[in-house]
Design a protein around this motif. Structure first.
Motif, PDB file in Angstrom:
ATOM      1  N   SER A 176       0.836  -1.196   0.000  1.00  0.00           N
ATOM      2  CA  SER A 176       0.000   0.000   0.000  1.00  0.00           C
ATOM      3  C   SER A 176       0.876   1.253   0.000  1.00  0.00           C
ATOM      4  O   SER A 176       0.446   2.313  -0.422  1.00  0.00           O
ATOM      5  N   ARG A 177       2.121   1.110   0.449  1.00  0.00           N
ATOM      6  CA  ARG A 177       3.012   2.253   0.349  1.00  0.00           C
ATOM      7  C   ARG A 177       3.483   2.441  -1.090  1.00  0.00           C
ATOM      8  O   ARG A 177       3.787   3.542  -1.529  1.00  0.00           O
ATOM      9  N   TYR A 201       1.624   1.799  -3.597  1.00  0.00           N
ATOM     10  CA  TYR A 201       0.455   2.163  -4.414  1.00  0.00           C
ATOM     11  C   TYR A 201       0.526   3.625  -4.811  1.00  0.00           C
ATOM     12  O   TYR A 201       0.702   4.500  -3.973  1.00  0.00           O
ATOM     13  N   SER A 202       0.376   3.891  -6.072  1.00  0.00           N
ATOM     14  CA  SER A 202       0.427   5.291  -6.487  1.00  0.00           C
ATOM     15  C   SER A 202      -0.923   5.767  -6.973  1.00  0.00           C
ATOM     16  O   SER A 202      -1.133   6.942  -7.186  1.00  0.00           O
TER      17      SER A 202
END
Lengths: 324, 261
Positions: B253-254, B256-257
């Motif tokens: 999730s980090r 994820y852009s």
């Protein structure tokens, strides 16, 4: 005290690059060429609590990337951000519970169920006390005239109705900071005005800080005194909307009323319109005093005004030329 | 507390959605009956030729079939819909709204979608299990039942973690539905005791795609053929998988852009 503080903010993406054609597709399987793109390239600004700021820039300028970093969705490549005293990307519940993000092109409402169910869901997510929930909902329903629509499945709503429900869902927890990414996109003029009034009222009543992006200059003119303009990831302008026009408009518009029709007006400047003695000329800014003097001296003028060009025009010039 | 409330709300929404499509219930009931019929028919055929299968008696394999449907049904009810919805929201960018909520995003994602009618599979699995237990009779003691419950919970956690990790891959590779299909077909192998399979496949089904822990181990516990050591192993694997999938989620999730607007 600042609500939003941004220093030297940067975001770089690595994008893979390849030429067209099958062979280069095969090659890219083995070795992928990447290129670094700076979406946001060192911007800094402060926004005070309760301020509403227009965030402008052409497509691809880095507006959405910046909003995503401010709301904690993206991790900056470098630089500092503080929103409500917190670092957004750490995504502390305390921070997330006091801000809201509205995107005109995307829905948080669940498609198949009535909007009011999403409101209930958000009540649980944000732990909104029942009394406050009722009060806020009544207020929003009243302001936006939602009574008739919030019970119908979202898929049956018109775009405008849906956007009103989106805003309601996003504001139920009374956020202190609101990021609005093109909230009025695709809406008709009446509905745009309606939402604008609503946003302005919400900010006034709840003292919220609002950062708004929009492609409709009317939104920005109606809501924001201050604008921040970015272009290719860099800050182009930060200040008064009026000053923006003064700084970027290369021309002024001179309108004159003539007592008798005259010929040869084109020698004074570019003729924008000529209707029964009411003439508008576009003149380079530096020439304006000289041309005005000439007009007054040489023509039978009954009235003369010097105006800045419409803001739309100025902005589009800024965007197309990237002029500073 | 809040998680339970959110769960209750989501289940209520899913139920009201499901009730709006009652035809789905009948279709699914039919589908489910058909699958049970062919599954149990297959077993009847096998056991008309033999008394035991790799050391498993007929009622024990029936119990395994029950477990297979309970776990599979639970996955189709809760895990699979949530993970499919996650993959969709990564692609269309609506995951943004989940990530900006002040609730753990992994929890919110897990509650996102339920397929109520798939509970039919769980209920039928329970019925089949009940019949098998009745046939096994006095052979099932209290300790067995306890070990079974623990093994089932651990198996569920393992399958959930596995799904979550597969779905989390969508943060890097946007299209991952195909991987989910592979898992579904491997899960099919779980309807037979894993010790029937050759060594390499048994290894694969135990450690790489841990289907064995979800079906064989609980069924083994029920028929009293394993002790607490194997249950502890199962719990250990479950804990490890939960931690690993959590880590996966955090990193993913980090990464994820979001679909850019």
């Amino acid at each position: 005290m600042t609500a939003i503080r941004v220093r030297e903010l940067r975001k770089q993406y690595r994008v893979s690059e390849r030429e067209a054609g099958l062979w280069s597709s095969v090659k890219s399987l083995v070795r992928r060429k990447t290129r670094t793109v700076s979406a946001v390239d060192g911007i800094s600004f402060d926004i005070a609590p309760g301020e509403i700021v227009g965030f402008l820039g052409p497509n691809g300028a880095g507006k959405t990337t910046t909003l995503k970093m401010l709301s904690g969705l993206l991790h900056p490549s470098s630089g500092e951000i503080e929103v409500l005293g917190q670092v957004p990307w750490k995504r502390h519940a305390d921070f997330l519970g006091r801000m809201s993000l509205v995107m005109g092109q995307r829905n948080q409402l669940v498609w198949d169920i009535p909007a009011v169910e999403t409101f209930e869901l958000n009540r649980a997510i944000y732990r909104i006390p029942m009394a406050q929930y009722r009060e806020t909902l009544d207020e929003l329903v009243d302001l936006l005239d939602l009574k008739a629509v919030m019970g119908a499945p979202v898929r049956n709503l018109s775009l405008g109705e849906r956007m009103k429900c989106e805003l309601t869902a996003a504001l139920l927890h009374r956020p202190k900071v609101v990021f609005l990414d093109e909230p009025t996109i695709g809406l008709d003029v009446t509905m745009q005005r309606r939402l604008r009034d609503f946003i302005s009222q919400y900010r006034r009543v709840h003292g919220a800080t609002v950062l708004l992006t929009s492609h409709y200059m009317a939104d920005v003119e109606a809501l924001c005194r201050r604008v921040i303009v970015i272009h290719r990831g860099r800050l182009l302008f930060d200040g008064d909307l009026g000053a923006l026009v003064g700084r970027f408009a290369a021309h002024k518009l001179i309108s004159i009323h003539l007592a008798t029709p005259c010929a040869g007006l084109a020698q004074y400047g570019e003729l924008v319109s000529d209707e029964e003695g009411h003439v508008t000329l576009r003149v380079p800014k530096a020439e304006t005093p000289r041309v005005t003097a000439r007009l007054l001296a040489e023509l039978p003028i009954t009235d003369l005004t010097v105006e800045d060009p419409p803001i739309d025009e100025v902005i589009s010039r800024v965007f197309t030329e990237g002029a500073v | 507390m809040r998680i339970l409330r959110l769960l209750a709300i989501h289940l209520r929404l899913a139920l009201s959605g499901a009730l709006a499509y009652r035809a789905d219930f009948l279709i699914h009931l039919f589908e489910s009956l058909l699958e049970f019929g062919t599954g149990l028919g297959g077993l009847a055929l096998v056991f008309s030729h033999t008394q035991t299968l790799g050391g498993w008696s007929a009622p024990e394999v029936v119990a395994l079939t029950g477990v297979f449907f309970i776990v599979g049904g639970a996955v189709r009810f809760a895990v699979q819909p949530a993970m499919e919805s996650l993959i969709e929201s990564v692609r269309d960018g609506t995951l943004d709204f989940t990530l900006v909520k002040p609730v753990d995003s992994q929890v919110l994602v897990g509650l996102k979608r339920f397929e109520i009618w798939k509970l039919v599979d769980v209920l039928m699995g329970l019925a089949v299990l009940a019949v098998a237990l009745w046939k096994l009779g006095a052979a099932v003691g209290l300790g067995d039942a306890l070990r079974f419950a623990v093994a089932l919970a651990a198996g569920g956690a393992i399958v959930y973690s596995f799904w979550l990790m597969l779905a989390t891959l969508s943060f890097w590779f946007v299209r991952v539905e195909n991987i989910l299909v592979i898992f579904q077909s491997l899960y099919e192998a779980g309807r037979w005791p894993v010790n029937l399979y050759p060594g390499w496949l048994r290894f694969l089904l135990t450690f790489l795609v841990p289907v064995a822990f979800a079906t064989t181990v609980p069924a083994e516990a029920l028929s009293g053929r394993i002790g607490w050591e194997k249950i502890l192993l199962s719990l250990g694997v479950a804990a490890g998988m939960l931690v690993l999938s959590r880590l996966f989620w955090k990193i993913g999730s980090r990464h994820y852009s979001g679909a850019s607007a």
